[in-house]
Design an enzyme around this catalytic site. Sequence first.
Site, mmCIF file in Angstrom:
data_model
loop_
_atom_site.group_PDB
_atom_site.id
_atom_site.type_symbol
_atom_site.label_atom_id
_atom_site.label_comp_id
_atom_site.label_asym_id
_atom_site.label_seq_id
_atom_site.Cartn_x
_atom_site.Cartn_y
_atom_site.Cartn_z
ATOM 1 N N ASP A 62 3.268 3.847 4.594
ATOM 2 C CA ASP A 62 1.845 3.544 4.738
ATOM 3 C C ASP A 62 1.607 2.154 5.324
ATOM 4 O OD1 ASP A 62 2.803 2.201 2.507
ATOM 5 O OD2 ASP A 62 1.532 3.247 1.076
ATOM 6 N N ASN A 128 -2.049 4.578 -11.232
ATOM 7 C CA ASN A 128 -2.776 5.844 -11.394
ATOM 8 C C ASN A 128 -1.974 7.031 -10.857
ATOM 9 O OD1 ASN A 128 -2.899 5.434 -8.667
ATOM 10 N ND2 ASN A 128 -5.114 5.203 -8.538
ATOM 11 N N HIS A 130 -0.406 7.180 -7.915
ATOM 12 C CA HIS A 130 -0.387 7.389 -6.459
ATOM 13 C C HIS A 130 1.007 7.129 -5.882
ATOM 14 C CE1 HIS A 130 -1.606 2.962 -5.865
ATOM 15 N NE2 HIS A 130 -0.580 3.090 -5.059
ATOM 16 N N GLU A 135 -3.983 8.576 -3.252
ATOM 17 C CA GLU A 135 -4.661 8.325 -4.523
ATOM 18 C C GLU A 135 -4.959 9.647 -5.232
ATOM 19 O OE1 GLU A 135 -4.860 5.418 -5.648
ATOM 20 O OE2 GLU A 135 -5.767 3.947 -4.301
HETATM 21 N N1 LIG Z 1 1.107 1.586 -1.176
HETATM 22 C C1 LIG Z 1 1.886 0.922 -2.178
HETATM 23 C C2 LIG Z 1 2.728 1.952 -2.896
HETATM 24 O O1 LIG Z 1 3.649 2.527 -1.977
HETATM 25 C C3 LIG Z 1 3.446 1.308 -4.065
HETATM 26 O O2 LIG Z 1 4.266 2.258 -4.705
HETATM 27 C C4 LIG Z 1 2.443 0.759 -5.043
HETATM 28 C C5 LIG Z 1 3.067 0.139 -6.280
HETATM 29 O O3 LIG Z 1 3.507 -1.152 -6.008
HETATM 30 P P1 LIG Z 1 4.438 -2.000 -6.953
HETATM 31 O O4 LIG Z 1 5.814 -1.516 -6.727
HETATM 32 O O5 LIG Z 1 4.231 -3.415 -6.472
HETATM 33 O O6 LIG Z 1 3.957 -1.801 -8.329
HETATM 34 O O7 LIG Z 1 1.697 -0.246 -4.358
HETATM 35 C C6 LIG Z 1 1.014 0.145 -3.173
HETATM 36 O O8 LIG Z 1 -0.112 0.860 -3.516
#
Ligand SMILES: N[C@@H]1[C@@H](O)[C@H](O)[C@@H](COP(=O)(O)O)O[C@@H]1O
Length: 234
Positions: A62, A128, A130, A135
């Site tokens: 993404d 949540n 995702h 989402e």
């Molecule tokens: N788009 C990214 C996700 O791909 C990632 O998994 C999430 C959790 O991030 P973290 O690993 O910093 O908790 O953050 C963002 O939303």
Amino acid sequence: MKIIKVKDTQMGGKEAFKLVKADIENGAKVLGLATGSSPITLYNEMTSSDLDFSNMTSVNLDEYVGLKADNDQSYHYFMKEHLFSKKPFKNSYVPDGSNPDADAATSAYDKIIEENPIDLQILGIGRNGHIGFNEPGSPLDGKTRKVGLTESTIEANTRFFDDEKDVPRFAYSMGIGSIMKAKKIVLLAYGENKADAIAATVDGPVTEDCPASALQNHPDVTLIIDDAAASKLK
Ligand SMILES: N[C@@H]1[C@@H](O)[C@H](O)[C@@H](COP(=O)(O)O)O[C@@H]1O
């Protein structure tokens, strides 16, 4: 789903690296990569290893809409900083967040995913549930789309920006359908604030309310999680 419990993120990075290395030794050519804090220890293992990725392709999940690749908050920049500047791949793809034409940007990315079938996909998970930026409410069979970020995701991502109002409200994200096509999936989650999402992913029903629950229908998923993230599992 296979679950590997680790004591901390360092161990998680080492366990994930073992899986990546084994897959490459078995002929994997395309890695699906993720941003966020969770994969950083894996990327550290990769950059300090003697593995060579210069014949491999990476496809990221993404990118924020509206950020150019040289913006230090973009996922292009994150990947360069944590991995590609130290271990270049032959080709590294990240959705083009600087393209305001969502149809063009997302269909170009679907073509890239089709031409580069993912052998092993690394995932983090949002609080949540995702995955990528899919989402709750995202179609479980979706392709690359422009998505609006939820308040909880915007709030979680505020720590990376100077001000909450600077956090982009939209992203281009690979869809859950495309993620599910990866041959293997490794999901990394650490900390108490991931415990509800992990419980819903593993023990809950398969539902759009928890996008990661779709992974229950994938034949080869490994979760690498610490005790805190595992604390609400049955
Ligand atoms: N788009 C990214 C996700 O791909 C990632 O998994 C999430 C959790 O991030 P973290 O690993 O910093 O908790 O953050 C963002 O939303």
